[in-house]
Design a protein around this motif. Structure first.
Motif, mmCIF file in Angstrom:
data_model
loop_
_atom_site.group_PDB
_atom_site.id
_atom_site.type_symbol
_atom_site.label_atom_id
_atom_site.label_comp_id
_atom_site.label_asym_id
_atom_site.label_seq_id
_atom_site.Cartn_x
_atom_site.Cartn_y
_atom_site.Cartn_z
ATOM 1 N N VAL A 18 0.843 -1.193 0.000
ATOM 2 C CA VAL A 18 0.000 0.000 0.000
ATOM 3 C C VAL A 18 0.879 1.243 0.000
ATOM 4 O O VAL A 18 1.579 1.527 0.970
ATOM 5 N N THR A 19 0.875 1.970 -1.109
ATOM 6 C CA THR A 19 1.616 3.232 -1.238
ATOM 7 C C THR A 19 0.777 4.197 -2.059
ATOM 8 O O THR A 19 -0.254 3.823 -2.633
ATOM 9 N N ALA A 20 1.239 5.451 -2.139
ATOM 10 C CA ALA A 20 0.521 6.439 -2.948
ATOM 11 C C ALA A 20 0.560 6.063 -4.419
ATOM 12 O O ALA A 20 -0.418 6.232 -5.146
ATOM 13 N N GLY B 193 5.598 2.415 2.280
ATOM 14 C CA GLY B 193 4.224 2.022 2.508
ATOM 15 C C GLY B 193 4.114 0.859 3.479
ATOM 16 O O GLY B 193 4.955 0.674 4.356
ATOM 17 N N GLN B 194 3.101 0.045 3.296
ATOM 18 C CA GLN B 194 2.837 -1.097 4.167
ATOM 19 C C GLN B 194 2.366 -2.269 3.323
ATOM 20 O O GLN B 194 1.580 -2.088 2.381
ATOM 21 N N VAL B 195 2.810 -3.452 3.655
ATOM 22 C CA VAL B 195 2.364 -4.659 2.966
ATOM 23 C C VAL B 195 1.238 -5.296 3.773
ATOM 24 O O VAL B 195 1.388 -5.545 4.965
ATOM 25 N N VAL B 196 0.103 -5.516 3.116
ATOM 26 C CA VAL B 196 -1.050 -6.152 3.754
ATOM 27 C C VAL B 196 -1.511 -7.318 2.892
ATOM 28 O O VAL B 196 -1.082 -7.471 1.746
ATOM 29 N N LYS C 183 2.161 11.843 8.693
ATOM 30 C CA LYS C 183 1.546 11.130 9.812
ATOM 31 C C LYS C 183 0.575 10.081 9.291
ATOM 32 O O LYS C 183 -0.193 10.336 8.366
ATOM 33 N N ILE C 184 0.605 8.888 9.908
ATOM 34 C CA ILE C 184 -0.256 7.789 9.487
ATOM 35 C C ILE C 184 -1.415 7.651 10.467
ATOM 36 O O ILE C 184 -1.218 7.587 11.681
ATOM 37 N N VAL C 185 -2.622 7.623 9.932
ATOM 38 C CA VAL C 185 -3.830 7.434 10.730
ATOM 39 C C VAL C 185 -4.535 6.186 10.211
ATOM 40 O O VAL C 185 -4.785 6.064 9.004
ATOM 41 N N THR C 186 -4.831 5.245 11.099
ATOM 42 C CA THR C 186 -5.559 4.045 10.690
ATOM 43 C C THR C 186 -6.946 4.046 11.313
ATOM 44 O O THR C 186 -7.172 4.620 12.378
ATOM 45 N N PRO D 260 -4.774 -3.359 9.789
ATOM 46 C CA PRO D 260 -3.692 -4.037 10.529
ATOM 47 C C PRO D 260 -2.578 -3.088 10.952
ATOM 48 O O PRO D 260 -2.250 -2.132 10.252
ATOM 49 N N GLU D 261 -2.012 -3.367 12.117
ATOM 50 C CA GLU D 261 -0.894 -2.572 12.621
ATOM 51 C C GLU D 261 0.344 -2.813 11.756
ATOM 52 O O GLU D 261 0.547 -3.894 11.221
ATOM 53 N N GLU D 262 1.167 -1.792 11.640
ATOM 54 C CA GLU D 262 2.411 -1.920 10.876
ATOM 55 C C GLU D 262 3.441 -2.676 11.683
ATOM 56 O O GLU D 262 3.549 -2.505 12.905
#
Length: 303
Positions: free
Chosen positions: A192-194, A202-205, A291-294, A299-301
């Motif tokens: 997950v990236t822009a 980013g983050q892998v989910v 800043k990251i807002v979930t 899922p947590e990073e």
């Protein structure tokens, strides 16, 4: 995992299947569907059904009607935050041809351009679009742009078509609009990236079904005079939404639902987390300052 990647409809198309032997047939289905989508819904082709609708106020192409029904439902579900009738304002801001052409304008063209909206969009003009069984009729004072939902609808639709035709689990990614029809045992791994072309950060989910969509204010951007513009417009003004978020990613039961929510989030700005939480939609938002807002059960990073 077995897959193929190619460029079409102004973005990257990525197909993955779990059964190697079905990949050639799956690719044929996908390419044919994407070609039909371009013929139906492109606002950059003079011969598309959408261009005919914008010229004449009427069209009968079945795929255009299907995509328009989805766009109108997205507008209804978001009370107009996701509005398909902003094509005139998008064109006035300079996004009046493919993004590749917009991004390569000369410095002289940029300096002479101006950014202004003389009159804001007519509120909820999308409610005046009428669809019968085989015809769509639109007001002559609006220009329809299906950029917000058509790719997501296409990802959902063609992923199911391929899965039904081949018996394989399928993932279709149309420039960050992702639909899964079945999955491998551990799910589909997605970064997950822009920018969907970015293999870092980013983050892998993992997802097993439904859809995932990312909307961004930083990838499709271009210069006009002293202003840096982007393609997510605020229906209240006809101008790019304030850059509260660099990008928003949402997981939902379908790619259309995810894309509708991620687009609405960018328009909503600071109110996006509350809006998403109220709908129980897992989301990850990255602000202009990083800043990251979930939201919900995102899922947590990993540290």
């Amino acid at each position: 995992m077995n897959g193929v990647r190619f460029e079409a409809i102004g973005t990257t198309v990525h197909l993955l299947v779990t059964e190697p032997k079905v990949l050639p047939a799956a690719e044929v289905i996908l390419r044919e569907f994407i070609a039909d989508l371009d013929q139906a819904c492109s606002r950059f082709r003079d011969d598309s059904a959408l261009s005919e609708l914008n010229r004449t106020g009427q069209a009968t192409h079945p795929m255009l009607l299907a995509a328009l029904r989805v766009a109108l439902d997205a507008a209804e579900q978001t009370d107009g935050l996701v509005d398909p009738t902003l094509g005139t304002f998008m064109a006035n801001l300079g996004y009046d041809r493919t993004f590749a052409e917009v991004a390569t304008e000369t410095a002289a063209e940029v300096r002479t351009a101006s950014v202004k909206v003389i009159q804001p969009p007519r509120r909820q003009a999308w409610r005046d679009i009428e669809i019968s069984d085989d015809t769509v009729t639109a007001p002559r004072d609006v220009r329809i742009d299906l950029g917000a939902t058509a790719k997501a609808w296409a990802a959902d639709t063609v992923a199911k078509q391929i899965a039904d035709a081949t018996g394989s689990a399928v993932l279709v990614n149309l420039g960050g609009d992702i639909a899964a029809a079945g999955s491998p045992e551990d799910g589909w791994s997605i970064r997950v990236t822009a920018d969907h072309k970015d293999d870092e950060g980013g983050q892998v989910v993992a997802i097993h079904s439904g859809g995932l969509a990312t909307s961004s204010t930083t990838v499709r951007q271009w210069q006009r005079g002293d202003e840096l513009l982007h393609h997510v417009l605020d229906p209240a003004t006809g101008l790019p939404a304030p850059r509260i978020w660099r990008y928003a990613t949402v997981s939902a039961a379908s790619c259309v639902d995810a894309n509708t929510a991620s687009t609405a989030a960018l328009v909503l700005g600071e109110g996006a987390p509350h809006w998403l939480a109220a709908r129980g939609l897992p989301a990850r938002l990255v602000s202009a300052d990083g800043k990251i807002v979930t939201v919900a059960e995102w899922p947590e990073e990993e540290k």
